[in-house]
Design a protein around this motif. Structure first.
Motif, PDB file in Angstrom:
ATOM      1  N   LEU A   1       0.829  -1.205   0.000  1.00 55.09           N
ATOM      2  CA  LEU A   1       0.000   0.000   0.000  1.00 55.09           C
ATOM      3  C   LEU A   1       0.864   1.256   0.000  1.00 55.09           C
ATOM      4  O   LEU A   1       0.602   2.217  -0.750  1.00 55.09           O
TER       5      LEU A   1
ATOM      6  N   THR B   1      -6.593  -3.589   0.559  1.00 54.57           N
ATOM      7  CA  THR B   1      -7.899  -2.938   0.372  1.00 54.57           C
ATOM      8  C   THR B   1      -8.576  -2.715   1.723  1.00 54.57           C
ATOM      9  O   THR B   1      -9.163  -1.649   1.972  1.00 54.57           O
ATOM     10  N   SER B   2      -8.479  -3.706   2.598  1.00 54.07           N
ATOM     11  CA  SER B   2      -9.039  -3.566   3.943  1.00 54.07           C
ATOM     12  C   SER B   2      -8.361  -2.421   4.693  1.00 54.07           C
ATOM     13  O   SER B   2      -9.027  -1.626   5.379  1.00 54.07           O
TER      14      SER B   2
ATOM     15  N   THR C   1      -7.048   0.206   3.330  1.00 60.41           N
ATOM     16  CA  THR C   1      -7.489   1.445   2.695  1.00 60.41           C
ATOM     17  C   THR C   1      -8.827   1.906   3.256  1.00 60.41           C
ATOM     18  O   THR C   1      -9.053   3.100   3.480  1.00 60.41           O
ATOM     19  N   VAL C   2      -9.703   0.954   3.503  1.00 57.43           N
ATOM     20  CA  VAL C   2     -11.058   1.285   3.977  1.00 57.43           C
ATOM     21  C   VAL C   2     -11.074   1.524   5.486  1.00 57.43           C
ATOM     22  O   VAL C   2     -11.705   2.476   5.971  1.00 57.43           O
TER      23      VAL C   2
ATOM     24  N   TRP D   1       1.533  -2.680  -6.741  1.00 56.21           N
ATOM     25  CA  TRP D   1       0.536  -3.747  -6.606  1.00 56.21           C
ATOM     26  C   TRP D   1       0.927  -5.007  -7.370  1.00 56.21           C
ATOM     27  O   TRP D   1       0.133  -5.928  -7.501  1.00 56.21           O
TER      28      TRP D   1
ATOM     29  N   TRP E   1      -3.625  -8.129  -1.882  1.00 56.46           N
ATOM     30  CA  TRP E   1      -4.553  -7.122  -2.386  1.00 56.46           C
ATOM     31  C   TRP E   1      -5.747  -6.955  -1.457  1.00 56.46           C
ATOM     32  O   TRP E   1      -6.197  -5.838  -1.190  1.00 56.46           O
ATOM     33  N   LEU E   2      -6.264  -8.072  -0.981  1.00 55.09           N
ATOM     34  CA  LEU E   2      -7.434  -8.015  -0.101  1.00 55.09           C
ATOM     35  C   LEU E   2      -7.111  -7.297   1.209  1.00 55.09           C
ATOM     36  O   LEU E   2      -7.898  -6.469   1.692  1.00 55.09           O
TER      37      LEU E   2
END
Length: 547
Positions: A53, A81-82, A84-85, A58, A77-78
């Motif tokens: 990140l 993404t977690s 990021t949120v 990526w 990636w998962l």
């Protein structure tokens, strides 16, 4: 008409739906971030996703600022993404595993409901899948195994529909297999592909399944999902990427990698422990399956498919030279499906004195009776059952007794219900028991074990602060995740000169080093100070220029 029937079944099973929601939440999500990351695997994935990140790269995963190709990229990636949120935390790092565990159990329930046309049976399959010990444990860890299990089982269900319903499901199978391949390599296509061949031959549908344009279209879908990243990773890293790919996929299967050699029958032990609390039902499941598979009924396609998957996955990994207890995780949800189908077979209960009812009733009592032995050992000799680094814990602590007491009591009630010929209530009771055990454990035992195994390292990190840190002869990836610099070089026995050179590059010409007491002597007079904590030592190593 079918939708109306489904709606009516949902209304009739509203209470069971609520219980299922509670069980899933308790097993997978309650206090998910309430304790630190456990060495050695969790921090590697959590930190690699963090570095991905922050680097905005990526394609190439990094850990400790070094390239890491142990696994493909999807799980990173998962997690990224977690992050990021929800921000970078233990909870966010574990969330993808929890969500894919939830998806796996719901997928099994949907599969069973579709084939049996019974909502209650589907819900029971969800509960049986979720309550397995290994499923619960890996759903709460930031590792790839739960993600792989979801995509493998989703691929298998898609292949089931391809073989028995429509060839167009090759498209979905190709996409899902591609996602499994992006999670943990070629096993994502090799394993379901081999078992699909067996299933198609057994069902006498090989030509209709494989000798069709849809099969080729499915392979194209797989390639479109997987090859872009594999090509990009090769373009960015060249031969190093190919070498890692061979090592962690081909070599790992045919030879022992990273010292993961196990005793003969290792996976049999993992199966017996990982399938708890349902393990005592295995003889009944086997007996029921032998009878069921002799019947030609089309309705038994589900049982055949679940059996092929369970046996095939077990044998596939048992043949491999490198073995880990997490590898056969995909077996447990399919065994849970077989357990559900067995308990729902009314022919069993029509003869209460037959072999299968007796096997189920006896099996139900095995767990609460046998649990008394580890309960006594844990209370009297905790060091025998707990990790070596948790030797400071006291088994007699009420926090340890509480989860065990809940498990024994709930399992006994479940066994009583089974002996009263109420299999559905027995299954629900056992699943609820596992949920209550999980709630008590994640607020009491798990944080305490984490503090005992990782607490010294956290104390050392607090002492070091932002100063440079290294490790000597120990592998503790959590230090990389939690150290502010996120860079903790590791040195082995023959790398003492390199370690001292690293110390010379620091402003004060000294370096903090975490090791074990027995390795301190190897650093000689370079050790300026030493602080011991449990099984670890924190050293201040000074650079001593030669005279």
């Amino acid at each position: 008409m079918q939708q109306e029937k489904l709606f009516n079944q949902l209304k009739q099973n509203a209470l069971l739906i609520a219980i299922t929601a509670f069980v899933l939440a308790a097993l997978f999500f309650v206090n998910l971030g309430g304790y630190g990351l456990f060495d050695v695997d969790e921090p590697r994935y959590a930190e690699a996703a963090r570095e991905m990140l922050l680097r905005h790269d990526w394609i190439t995963p990094y850990f400790n600022q070094l390239v890491r190709f142990d696994k493909p990229v999807l799980h990173y990636w998962l997690i990224a993404t977690s992050y990021t949120v929800f921000g970078i935390s233990e909870w966010a790092a574990r969330l993808p595993s929890a969500l894919t565990a939830l998806g796996t159990c719901l997928l099994m329930g949907h599969w069973v409901r579709q084939e049996t046309q019974n909502v209650k049976t589907g819900l029971l399959a969800v509960l049986a899948s979720a309550a397995c010990i290994e499923v619960i444990g890996l759903a709460r860890m930031s590792v790839t195994d739960m993600t792989l299990t979801f995509f493998l089982l989703a691929t298998w269900v898609a292949l089931f529909y391809t073989i028995h319903k429509s060839q167009k499901f090759w498209l979905l199978a190709g996409v899902l297999s591609g996602l499994a391949t992006l999670t943990k390599g070629p096993v994502g296509i090799v394993l379901p592909g081999l078992l699909a061949l067996i299933s198609a031959f057994w069902s006498k549908r090989f030509k209709a399944t494989f000798l069709t344009p849809w099969f080729l279209i499915g392979l194209v879908c797989w390639a479109l999902v997987t090859l872009p990243w594999y090509w990009a990773a090769y373009a960015a890293n060249g031969q190093a990427f190919l070498d890692a790919l061979v090592l962690h996929n081909v070599t790992r299967y045919g030879d022992v990698v990273s010292g993961h050699k196990q005793i003969p029958g290792f996976y049999a032990i993992v199966l017996l422990v990982g399938f708890l609390p349902w393990t005592p039902y295995l003889p009944a499941i086997t007996g029921w399956l032998k009878k069921a598979l002799n019947a030609p009924a089309e309705s038994l396609n589900l049982a055949r498919s679940a059996a092929i998957w369970a046996v095939g996955v077990f044998v596939f990994y048992a043949v491999a030279k490198t073995q880990l207890l997490t590898y056969i995780l995909p077996v447990f949800p399919s065994l849970a499906v077989l357990l559900t189908l067995c308990l729902q077979d009314q022919r069993i209960w029509a003869q209460p004195q037959g072999f299968l009812p007796k096997a189920l009733k006896i099996g139900a009592w095995v767990l609460p009776v046998l649990l008394v032995i580890p309960a006594i050992l844990l209370v009297t000799m905790p060091a025998k059952l707990l990790p070596r680094e948790a030797s400071t814990l006291t088994g007699g602590d009420p926090l340890f007794i509480l989860p065990l007491g809940v498990l024994i009591t709930g399992s006994a009630v479940s066994a009583w219900l089974m002996s009263r010929l109420k299999p559905n209530k027995a299954l629900v009771m056992q699943a609820c028991t596992m949920a209550m055990v999980a709630i008590t454990a994640v607020y009491t035992v798990v944080p305490k074990v984490n503090a005992a195994t990782q607490g010294c390292l956290q104390d050392f990190l607090a002492r070091v602060g932002t100063q440079p840190l290294a490790t000597y002869e120990i592998q503790k990836p959590s230090l990389v995740f939690y150290h502010p610099a996120h860079r903790v070089p590791h040195f082995a026995t023959d790398e003492v000169p390199e370690l001292l050179l690293q110390a010379s590059k620091t402003p004060a010409q000294s370096l903090w080093v975490i090791t074990k007491p027995r390795f301190v002597g190897a650093l000689g007079s370079a050790v300026a100070s030493q602080q011991d904590c449990g099984r670890y030592s924190l050293l201040q190593v000074r650079f001593l220029p030669s005279k």
